[in-house]
Design a protein around this motif. Sequence first.
Motif, PDB file in Angstrom:
ATOM      1  N   ILE A 545      37.728  31.075  28.630  1.00 35.53           N
ATOM      2  CA  ILE A 545      38.961  31.365  29.350  1.00 35.53           C
ATOM      3  C   ILE A 545      38.563  31.635  30.789  1.00 35.53           C
ATOM      4  O   ILE A 545      37.487  32.186  31.049  1.00 35.53           O
ATOM      5  N   CYS A 546      39.425  31.312  31.731  1.00 37.01           N
ATOM      6  CA  CYS A 546      39.031  31.340  33.142  1.00 37.01           C
ATOM      7  C   CYS A 546      38.515  32.688  33.605  1.00 37.01           C
ATOM      8  O   CYS A 546      37.368  32.819  34.042  1.00 37.01           O
ATOM      9  N   MET A 547      39.332  33.718  33.556  1.00 35.03           N
ATOM     10  CA  MET A 547      39.002  34.981  34.226  1.00 35.03           C
ATOM     11  C   MET A 547      37.780  35.680  33.623  1.00 35.03           C
ATOM     12  O   MET A 547      36.896  36.107  34.354  1.00 35.03           O
ATOM     13  N   ASP A 571      43.591  42.076  36.181  1.00 35.90           N
ATOM     14  CA  ASP A 571      42.773  42.000  37.384  1.00 35.90           C
ATOM     15  C   ASP A 571      41.335  42.401  37.051  1.00 35.90           C
ATOM     16  O   ASP A 571      41.091  43.259  36.209  1.00 35.90           O
ATOM     17  N   TRP A 572      40.404  41.786  37.751  1.00 34.28           N
ATOM     18  CA  TRP A 572      38.999  42.126  37.527  1.00 34.28           C
ATOM     19  C   TRP A 572      38.745  43.597  37.855  1.00 34.28           C
ATOM     20  O   TRP A 572      39.228  44.109  38.886  1.00 34.28           O
ATOM     21  N   PRO A 573      37.968  44.276  37.038  1.00 36.59           N
ATOM     22  CA  PRO A 573      37.533  45.634  37.422  1.00 36.59           C
ATOM     23  C   PRO A 573      36.546  45.550  38.578  1.00 36.59           C
ATOM     24  O   PRO A 573      35.935  44.518  38.822  1.00 36.59           O
ATOM     25  N   ASP A 574      36.368  46.659  39.281  1.00 38.21           N
ATOM     26  CA  ASP A 574      35.471  46.632  40.442  1.00 38.21           C
ATOM     27  C   ASP A 574      34.388  47.691  40.357  1.00 38.21           C
ATOM     28  O   ASP A 574      33.803  48.068  41.358  1.00 38.21           O
ATOM     29  N   HIS A 597      39.925  33.522  41.218  1.00 37.34           N
ATOM     30  CA  HIS A 597      40.738  33.870  40.052  1.00 37.34           C
ATOM     31  C   HIS A 597      40.413  35.273  39.544  1.00 37.34           C
ATOM     32  O   HIS A 597      40.111  35.491  38.379  1.00 37.34           O
ATOM     33  N   ALA A 598      40.512  36.241  40.466  1.00 37.05           N
ATOM     34  CA  ALA A 598      40.232  37.628  40.117  1.00 37.05           C
ATOM     35  C   ALA A 598      41.493  38.438  39.854  1.00 37.05           C
ATOM     36  O   ALA A 598      41.405  39.558  39.346  1.00 37.05           O
ATOM     37  N   SER A 628      42.948  30.166  44.674  1.00 39.14           N
ATOM     38  CA  SER A 628      43.275  29.899  43.267  1.00 39.14           C
ATOM     39  C   SER A 628      44.738  30.179  42.965  1.00 39.14           C
ATOM     40  O   SER A 628      45.130  30.219  41.810  1.00 39.14           O
ATOM     41  N   GLY A 629      45.547  30.365  44.019  1.00 39.31           N
ATOM     42  CA  GLY A 629      46.939  30.716  43.769  1.00 39.31           C
ATOM     43  C   GLY A 629      47.746  29.638  43.088  1.00 39.31           C
ATOM     44  O   GLY A 629      48.756  29.911  42.445  1.00 39.31           O
TER      45      GLY A 629
END
Length: 975
Positions: A545-547, A571-574, A597-598, A628-629
């Motif tokens: 899967i992408c993310m 959303d990606w964690p940081d 794609h974050a 990536s929008g």
Amino acid sequence: MAKHHNETTAYHPQEFPGADLRYRLLLKEEMSLRTEQGCDVAAMRERIEGVKGELDHARCLRFFEELAELPAKYDESNEPSDYARIAAARPAGPRTIPLNISHATLRSKLRGAWNGRVVGCLLGKPVEGWDQKDIETLGRLTTGYPLRDYLGAVYPPPTDQINPRFKRLLKVRFSTPGYPAVRDFLSGGMPVDDDTNYPVLNTLLLERRGARFTTEQVGDIWHHLLPFGSVGTAERIAYRNLANNMAPPACARFMNPGRELIGAQIRADAYGFIAPGMPEKAAAMGFKDACLSHVQNGIYGEMWVAAMLAAAFAVKDVFEVIEIGLSEIPADSRLTKAIRKIVGVWKKSRDWEKALTAVDRFYGKHLLHEGHTINNAAVVAIGLLEGREDFERGLTRSVMCGYDADCNGATVGAILGMRGSPGMVPRIAPDLLGAGVGEAMKRWLVPRIKETSVEAFSRRDFMKTIGLGAAASVLSDGMVSMPVMAAGNAGRGAVGKPNILLITTDEQRFDTYGAIRSDWPQLPNLSRLRNEGTTLTNAYSNCPICMPCRYSWLTGLYGSQTERGPVNGYDWPDYHKTMPQALQKAGYHTAVIGKVHAFTAGTLDAYHLEDLEKQIHVWGYDTVFEASGREMWCHGRKDGTYGIKGCRYTDYLRNRGLYDKALKDSAERSKIEEANNGIEPYRPGILGIDDTLDGFIVREMCNFVKSYDKDKPFFLHASFFAPHYPLDVPPEYFNMFRPEDMPPPAGVEDPVLIRRWQENRAMYMALATIVDEQIGKLLKALEEKGILDETIIIMTTDHGDMLGDRNKSHKFHPEEGSCRTPIIVRYPRLIPKSVTLSGLAESVDVPHTILAVAGLSAGDREQALPASPGLSFWDYCRNGGATFRDSAFAEVRGEAKMLRRGDWKYVRVPGKGGHLFNLSVDPYELTNLIDSPDCASTLREMQEALMDRIVSVRVPPLQGKFRGDEIMKRLNAAR
């Protein structure tokens, strides 16, 4: 020089009147060797010496065979000659040594090593095979003792001062005026000698074959460039055996009593030179060279010297250099024990003569051949210890010890010259450095080597292979930072590290790579990368899967190691450490251009994507161009509305008046696809090629490359969108592939469905062709900048697409079409061309490999990506081998878990049963063997292996106070 002109030498037929004597001398040497190895040869000696009449070849061979069968104290069980068992018998060692030196320093060290070898060889050449006392006598008669200069000739020998034996030695060495290896005739330059021949020859081998050369290729270059008359002892026998079609390692053993002599030890230099800070790699190359002609301690000698030379780039302490060399050979070998004994004697006495007395007592000519690896290696150790602070002292003492003086002087000179000891250029050197290596070597390798002076060799970066060698040090798994290019050239790895380009596509099926199945059309630029590099065909996305897969590229973590899990929509964690952050610390300028794609569609509703680039910088990127929008708006929302606030690409489309048309077309496609189980409408899109997302972002990628002028290497993640759905192919590409020419989907029988899936496959291949063309534009930009071959390229995808196999669409699946993601690695300096490797790999291995080629050691990578289960496949691509990982793991949406091991693949879906496939006979996974009695034991093994992988995954430590769902809170506060 490794040839010995004495009464026992059996390698120069012109010295012997007949075959009988040659065979008897060979057998005498073999009995000596077997005695050294702990055999009782008394009975055999009596039989051989009792043979009456001529000793023919057949009888000699039978005696050799019988001698080989005698039980020995030191045999292959405790002194192995195969690399795997040698490696298993080694003590602990650094294997790699952190190193960061300039290009100028690299050149200086290599020049010092080459000069040291030539100077030391010439110093010892006149007294090769002499005893210490004889060398002392000659020195006192000529230029003085202890030696401080080249020895002079004695004309005529003073009869009242020397004994008859010494007169004979002088006659052999100095009866011909003009002998060039003495001070009186130094103007002739360095004469041809095997101690300089082999470094040249082996560097030519590395130029032609690279570090992945084989032992057979060593034999080939011997036969092509090495005259038979210029080799002696074990090499001559091996050369003869090769000419008789005997392959290695047998050619090293057959009737070869010199197989533990010093010949291999003098051949190590080139392998140490091209492996700065990499003693294990240098020793491994030394092994491949040595086993052509040697066994056991003969092999260990070359491995020891190669490892010491590699270590001497980084380590000045001589004791440590010697220990690092010993860490690459068996701890219980006779060679290791001898070197440790002599080092111990020297440490206690700090007296080279006392150490030499120990050599004579324990390993002298009454026990070992004067040219044996063991006694000469012990002398090398003495020379190194004596030269720990003074190059000249180490060189002269190694020669004054006697034994194989030119070989030992050359080796000591190379190692001390490499480490740059004070007084590196001694008083004995200047005349030689001006004279060159000699006309003899010119004749020997004409026309391959045009210039043979020391200065010429240094200008060539030691035969141009230093380009390869410096790269090896940069790129080796867990290696050091070393220069590849000259400093000051922007965009060329200016501080001495390679540029790195990670090319990723989205949703690209594994069989479009062309290296796996031939029934899919070929993509020209992927074919080029594959033909110019190495392809890992059995790599897998840890989450198709992408993310989550892209987060794995960033952090080296599985999706299940994050609180969000292996799913899209968050959303990606940081709070995890990242690969780009580590690259920044390693001196790289980091960039990402294309699809990151974050962020989720919900986040993008509220923000223009350019505003969110601030967060992407936090993950370790200096340059960010996020686009990536498109996939956030192209499908619309369930409530019937569309759109995001904006991104760079939507701004571009709006400015071109194309946004509303593209939005409408995507919405219609999405509805048709949803109504038809993932099958999209067969019709062209409304955007031309230049207006596609990939056409848009490739221009930014090429501009980045063309305009890059920073004084540091770059890492660029070039992230393309295609061939991800929707399949809105530009009109000019729509008819590129006919549906009927596309491979039909596996496991589908309905002709109507087959046709529809073939239509989708035709459109999909058109999109794959488009992204392939954009990759070609990026490669061209690198070529025009002049840095293509100086940039490491890694190409892969985040996941595949089922495209109708088993009537399934897109990603999200554990099947091969969805989760198999091949990897291509291109770097002509070190990576073999047109090689396909079948070892298993995972997407979490990508960031580890990138950090490895940037110079981070395994320990540094562990700190950079804590808790990551990833490994570096860099060394696997360079050197090949049977496998890389023993299994590959994937997880899908927190439910399905997949494990591939060998040809077997097991999928576990909680509450829905499991699947077991044998991919060797069922590549499309159509036959589930989960209930097959014949596969019960395999199933249990796969289940246990999968459980082991699941429970072995560590929870990563948090690295900050912000969690993924607080990203927006922070951005709001910053606005």
